[in-house]
Design an enzyme around this catalytic site. Sequence first.
Site, PDB file in Angstrom:
ATOM      1  CG  ASP A 169      -1.602  49.106 -14.543  1.00 51.46           C
ATOM      2  OD1 ASP A 169      -0.817  48.141 -14.462  1.00 51.46           O
ATOM      3  OD2 ASP A 169      -1.263  50.232 -14.938  1.00 51.46           O
ATOM      4  N   GLY A 170      -2.338  46.417 -11.449  1.00 53.80           N
ATOM      5  CA  GLY A 170      -1.612  46.311 -10.189  1.00 53.80           C
ATOM      6  C   GLY A 170      -0.241  45.706 -10.386  1.00 53.80           C
ATOM      7  CB  SER A 171       2.490  45.444  -8.060  1.00 54.79           C
ATOM      8  OG  SER A 171       3.776  44.929  -8.033  1.00 54.79           O
TER       9      SER A 171
ATOM     10  CD  GLN B 298       4.400  49.541  -3.755  1.00 55.63           C
ATOM     11  OE1 GLN B 298       4.243  48.370  -4.076  1.00 55.63           O
ATOM     12  NE2 GLN B 298       3.611  50.497  -4.221  1.00 55.63           N
TER      13      GLN B 298
ATOM     14  N   GLY C 248      -7.575  50.359  -3.299  1.00 57.70           N
ATOM     15  CA  GLY C 248      -8.493  49.966  -4.362  1.00 57.70           C
ATOM     16  C   GLY C 248      -9.402  48.810  -3.959  1.00 57.70           C
TER      17      GLY C 248
ATOM     18  CD  GLU D  54      -0.796  53.295  -7.148  1.00 56.64           C
ATOM     19  OE1 GLU D  54      -0.863  52.773  -8.271  1.00 56.64           O
ATOM     20  OE2 GLU D  54      -0.270  52.730  -6.149  1.00 56.64           O
TER      21      GLU D  54
HETATM   22  N1  SPD Z   1       5.706  41.821 -13.144  1.00 57.45           N
HETATM   23  C1  SPD Z   1       5.128  43.091 -13.224  1.00 57.45           C
HETATM   24  C2  SPD Z   1       3.654  43.115 -13.284  1.00 57.45           C
HETATM   25  C3  SPD Z   1       3.204  44.497 -13.101  1.00 57.45           C
HETATM   26  C4  SPD Z   1       2.044  44.916 -13.849  1.00 57.45           C
HETATM   27  N2  SPD Z   1       1.720  46.292 -13.625  1.00 57.45           N
HETATM   28  C5  SPD Z   1       2.706  47.196 -14.100  1.00 57.45           C
HETATM   29  C6  SPD Z   1       2.311  48.615 -13.942  1.00 57.45           C
HETATM   30  C7  SPD Z   1       2.443  49.367 -15.206  1.00 57.45           C
HETATM   31  N3  SPD Z   1       1.495  50.416 -15.292  1.00 57.45           N
END
Ligand code: SPD
Length: 279
Positions: free
Chosen positions: A155-157, A31, A138, A106
């Site tokens: 704690d992902g995107s 990314q 992960g 990660e």
């Molecule tokens: N729209 C963003 C969602 C992301 C959640 N994870 C954020 C990482 C912070 N540690």
Amino acid sequence: MAIWFDEIHKDSTRFGCKIERTLFVGQSPFQKVTIVETSALGRALLLDDLWMCAEGEEKTYHELITHPALTCAPRIERVLIIGGGDGGTAREVLRHPEVKHVDMVEVDGMVVDASKEFLGTIGTAWNDPRLTVMIDDGIEFVRTATQGYDVIIVDGSDPQGPAVGLFNEAFFRNCAKLLSDNGVFVTQSESPNLQRDVHIEMVQTLQRVFPKVHPYYDTVTIYPGGTWSWCFASKGVSPHEPNLERVARVEQHTDVYNREMHHGVFAVPNALKRIFAGG
Ligand code: SPD
């Protein structure tokens, strides 16, 4: 001329900050990783042009993805974080002295390196000897790991790019397998307003995997819609009976999380409540 950065959401809404300067831009194999200095919220991390966290507003997200689970699970010795490359979640987990070991997996080493260099106020626990950081996938990790965990935090995107696989039933089932019987699983679960379908589907998918699933809500200023959600899931642990000693100890350090908030965030808006009850 002022420079603004907007996260464009579904070609219909946008969420922006005025930018003072760009500190880092890199294209990893996974990314685009960007760190900017915003005028209002300090330094901020974006992945593929989506806001992830900013120094001036990250506390709600990181404290809430962590402390409801860490105060409710009976044992919290072994914790797994999937994602979390900016270090904010690890910082909160490691506030608990009963935590003996944290594995953080990660996928993107560039996120960790850039965060260590530019977001030092967020990742303040990188040198804690209880933390092991693995740069790895992960999804594959939870499929193949054999040693269990008391708490698993995802704690992902958002569900695009490398994070897509963190939102499906197979992944949740592998997490459930790795979780101790009295363990707690937590994941961020998108905006209940602007990503409502994703949020609802996540809760319903988790309900097929875990006997107990409790979505919870609060405000994260830089995320689409402002209101954000997380899900607390377990084989039997209730989110309504936190260990008050742990709460009292940790709330001396938190900016947002406290005993009252712990209970308040689990209030589910009526329309969602009906959907989750199958009505
Ligand atoms: N729209 C963003 C969602 C992301 C959640 N994870 C954020 C990482 C912070 N540690």
